[in-house]
Write an enzyme that holds these catalytic residues in place. Sequence first.
Site, PDB file in Angstrom:
ATOM      1  CB  CYS A 134      -0.888  -0.012   1.237  1.00 14.25           C
ATOM      2  SG  CYS A 134      -1.992   1.403   1.342  1.00 14.25           S
ATOM      3  CG  HIS A 176      -5.692  -2.547  -1.083  1.00 14.27           C
ATOM      4  ND1 HIS A 176      -4.595  -3.127  -0.486  1.00 14.27           N
ATOM      5  CD2 HIS A 176      -5.481  -1.200  -1.004  1.00 14.27           C
ATOM      6  CE1 HIS A 176      -3.777  -2.173  -0.049  1.00 14.27           C
ATOM      7  NE2 HIS A 176      -4.284  -0.998  -0.373  1.00 14.27           N
ATOM      8  CD  GLU A 177      -6.807   1.084  -3.835  1.00 13.02           C
ATOM      9  OE1 GLU A 177      -6.880   2.054  -3.054  1.00 13.02           O
ATOM     10  OE2 GLU A 177      -5.732   0.509  -4.089  1.00 13.02           O
ATOM     11  CG  HIS A 180      -7.257   2.687   1.293  1.00 18.59           C
ATOM     12  ND1 HIS A 180      -6.396   3.053   2.295  1.00 18.59           N
ATOM     13  CD2 HIS A 180      -6.508   2.006   0.385  1.00 18.59           C
ATOM     14  CE1 HIS A 180      -5.172   2.609   2.018  1.00 18.59           C
ATOM     15  NE2 HIS A 180      -5.214   1.958   0.860  1.00 18.59           N
TER      16      HIS A 180
HETATM   17 NI    NI Z   1      -3.632   1.000  -0.167  1.00 14.82          NI
END
Ligand code: NI
Length: 215
Positions: A134, A176-177, A180
């Site tokens: 990341c 993953h995004e 966030h």
């Molecule tokens: Ni990331």
Amino acid sequence: MKKNSYLILALSLFLCSCSPKGWTAWEKTVIVQSDSVMYVCVMPQDSAILRTPSRNFGRKEMSSALLQTLIDKMYTTLTDPSQDGVGIAAPQIGINRRAILVMRYDKPGRPIEPYLNIQIDSLLGEKKPGPEGCLSVPPYRGVVRRYPRVQISYVRPDGSPVTEKVEGYSAVIFQHECDHLDGILYIDRADTVFVNENWAAEREAFSYEKPDWWR
Ligand code: NI
């Protein structure tokens, strides 16, 4: 309190929640004043931003020219040789809004596309482990178990709503995004986290210093 007062209170709360609030002063500052390659928030010093859940864009922001500037700068940041990532989320550049860019490994030419007000509707299949890094957690890498397919809903920059199913590595990037946007980092989900020597060397060239206007 009288019945009428309750009605007025409920009505004002309803109107407040519906009225377009637009960009905050902080968001305008970040979008306008950032270089085309934006400062990327990193752990642990920027955890306040990275751990805050992000809000959807309202109609006012969706029709604003600032939105395209934000997308353009996120794109330039993601594709800069100092970063060279496969995805980026708005909180990583200091904006707690539901916007991500994802490199579409499942499309010819692997285009990087913007996704606004995105949510994952369903996670499909059996989780499989894979390596992840990341931009906000240098210089670490980790092994994370993710689902091989997702169904996502989002809005395109032109305002049109889309629902689609994505599979493979792109599905991992979406997970993953989207994490966030909920204040979750891959290190929260990783089975193991380690330092990748090569990746650390790559990242040495990148400056973590915040610009002067960033407090
Ligand atoms: Ni990331």
